[in-house]
Design a protein around this motif. Sequence first.
Motif, PDB file in Angstrom:
ATOM      1  N   UNK A 121      23.750  -9.129 -11.301  1.00 51.87           N
ATOM      2  CA  UNK A 121      24.244 -10.492 -11.404  1.00 51.87           C
ATOM      3  C   UNK A 121      25.599 -10.759 -10.760  1.00 51.87           C
ATOM      4  N   UNK A 122      26.218  -9.742 -10.187  1.00 52.28           N
ATOM      5  CA  UNK A 122      27.532  -9.931  -9.561  1.00 52.28           C
ATOM      6  C   UNK A 122      27.415 -10.824  -8.333  1.00 52.28           C
ATOM      7  N   UNK A 123      26.433 -10.553  -7.477  1.00 46.89           N
ATOM      8  CA  UNK A 123      26.231 -11.379  -6.286  1.00 46.89           C
ATOM      9  C   UNK A 123      25.910 -12.811  -6.656  1.00 46.89           C
ATOM     10  N   UNK A 124      25.053 -12.997  -7.669  1.00 47.86           N
ATOM     11  CA  UNK A 124      24.695 -14.347  -8.111  1.00 47.86           C
ATOM     12  C   UNK A 124      25.922 -15.092  -8.621  1.00 47.86           C
ATOM     13  N   UNK A 125      26.770 -14.402  -9.369  1.00 51.72           N
ATOM     14  CA  UNK A 125      27.983 -15.029  -9.884  1.00 51.72           C
ATOM     15  C   UNK A 125      28.894 -15.474  -8.729  1.00 51.72           C
ATOM     16  N   UNK A 126      29.031 -14.627  -7.727  1.00 53.72           N
ATOM     17  CA  UNK A 126      29.871 -14.960  -6.573  1.00 53.72           C
ATOM     18  C   UNK A 126      29.313 -16.167  -5.811  1.00 53.72           C
ATOM     19  N   UNK A 127      27.997 -16.176  -5.564  1.00 51.13           N
ATOM     20  CA  UNK A 127      27.397 -17.284  -4.818  1.00 51.13           C
ATOM     21  C   UNK A 127      27.444 -18.572  -5.639  1.00 51.13           C
ATOM     22  N   UNK A 128      27.204 -18.489  -6.947  1.00 51.97           N
ATOM     23  CA  UNK A 128      27.334 -19.679  -7.805  1.00 51.97           C
ATOM     24  C   UNK A 128      28.711 -20.295  -7.659  1.00 51.97           C
ATOM     25  N   UNK A 129      29.730 -19.445  -7.680  1.00 52.27           N
ATOM     26  CA  UNK A 129      31.106 -19.937  -7.582  1.00 52.27           C
ATOM     27  C   UNK A 129      31.362 -20.580  -6.220  1.00 52.27           C
ATOM     28  N   UNK A 130      30.892 -19.949  -5.138  1.00 56.34           N
ATOM     29  CA  UNK A 130      31.093 -20.540  -3.807  1.00 56.34           C
ATOM     30  C   UNK A 130      30.351 -21.869  -3.688  1.00 56.34           C
ATOM     31  N   UNK A 131      29.136 -21.932  -4.241  1.00 55.30           N
ATOM     32  CA  UNK A 131      28.381 -23.189  -4.194  1.00 55.30           C
ATOM     33  C   UNK A 131      29.119 -24.293  -4.949  1.00 55.30           C
ATOM     34  N   UNK A 132      29.664 -23.977  -6.110  1.00 50.04           N
ATOM     35  CA  UNK A 132      30.410 -24.977  -6.894  1.00 50.04           C
ATOM     36  C   UNK A 132      31.661 -25.435  -6.149  1.00 50.04           C
ATOM     37  N   UNK A 133      32.390 -24.485  -5.567  1.00 50.84           N
ATOM     38  CA  UNK A 133      33.598 -24.844  -4.813  1.00 50.84           C
ATOM     39  C   UNK A 133      33.243 -25.723  -3.614  1.00 50.84           C
ATOM     40  N   UNK A 134      32.198 -25.342  -2.883  1.00 57.32           N
ATOM     41  CA  UNK A 134      31.784 -26.126  -1.714  1.00 57.32           C
ATOM     42  C   UNK A 134      31.339 -27.519  -2.158  1.00 57.32           C
ATOM     43  N   UNK A 135      30.544 -27.591  -3.212  1.00 57.71           N
ATOM     44  CA  UNK A 135      30.080 -28.879  -3.725  1.00 57.71           C
ATOM     45  C   UNK A 135      31.226 -29.772  -4.161  1.00 57.71           C
ATOM     46  N   UNK A 136      32.235 -29.176  -4.793  1.00 57.90           N
ATOM     47  CA  UNK A 136      33.398 -29.951  -5.234  1.00 57.90           C
ATOM     48  C   UNK A 136      34.182 -30.496  -4.046  1.00 57.90           C
ATOM     49  N   UNK A 137      34.026 -29.864  -2.900  1.00 54.13           N
ATOM     50  CA  UNK A 137      34.691 -30.316  -1.676  1.00 54.13           C
ATOM     51  C   UNK A 137      33.845 -31.329  -0.913  1.00 54.13           C
ATOM     52  N   UNK A 138      32.700 -31.698  -1.489  1.00 54.81           N
ATOM     53  CA  UNK A 138      31.852 -32.697  -0.858  1.00 54.81           C
ATOM     54  C   UNK A 138      30.834 -32.154   0.116  1.00 54.81           C
ATOM     55  N   UNK A 139      30.694 -30.833   0.172  1.00 55.27           N
ATOM     56  CA  UNK A 139      29.724 -30.227   1.079  1.00 55.27           C
ATOM     57  C   UNK A 139      28.311 -30.509   0.558  1.00 55.27           C
ATOM     58  N   UNK A 140      27.436 -30.937   1.446  1.00 56.15           N
ATOM     59  CA  UNK A 140      26.058 -31.262   1.076  1.00 56.15           C
ATOM     60  C   UNK A 140      25.090 -30.103   1.343  1.00 56.15           C
ATOM     61  N   UNK A 141      25.390 -29.291   2.384  1.00 59.31           N
ATOM     62  CA  UNK A 141      24.509 -28.197   2.777  1.00 59.31           C
ATOM     63  C   UNK A 141      25.336 -26.947   3.042  1.00 59.31           C
TER      64      UNK A 141
END
Length: 168
Positions: free
Chosen positions: A98-118
């Motif tokens: 689950x370490x990789x999943x945790x890292x990708x979840x965090x990057x997805x949330x950060x990107x989404x918070x910055x308005x990234x759509x894809x």
Amino acid sequence: MGQSLPKPALRPFLPSDTPMLAQIFAAAIHELTGDDYNEAQQEAWAAAAEDEAAFGKMLASELTLIATLQNSPVGFASLKGSETIDMLYVHPSVAGQGVGAMLIDALEKLAGARGVKTLSVDASDTALDFFRKRGYVARQRNSVPRHGEWLANTTMQKQLVPASGASQ
């Protein structure tokens, strides 16, 4: 009753992490990718961390998150620009936990918070299923030259769901 395992934590990259992350990078390549890449390809790929100063400079130039267990780095992921996952590597001893999943979840949330759509990623053949299970869709196959070897990967994309309450 069994003792619970320590939970991984996340923190930002620090320049002092570079030697440990270079070791994680090389160990992940050498120990986890053997079913998909031959030894010469692995050596060429892992060579990217041999110049630790350049490796650290690259990590510092991106948004790099470190996963730690009991304050020791066990994995890292980085976002290049705002829309590309550049790296995701976990130590073989914690692969599949689950370490990789945790890292990708965090990057997805950060990107989404910055308005990234894809978000996009050039996923190694070893990482294809990991990203596919997380909703990434294959867009194209690539052959990348590295130190006299050709490595195959697949460009994958994921549509990020807007955060609840965000305007459409």
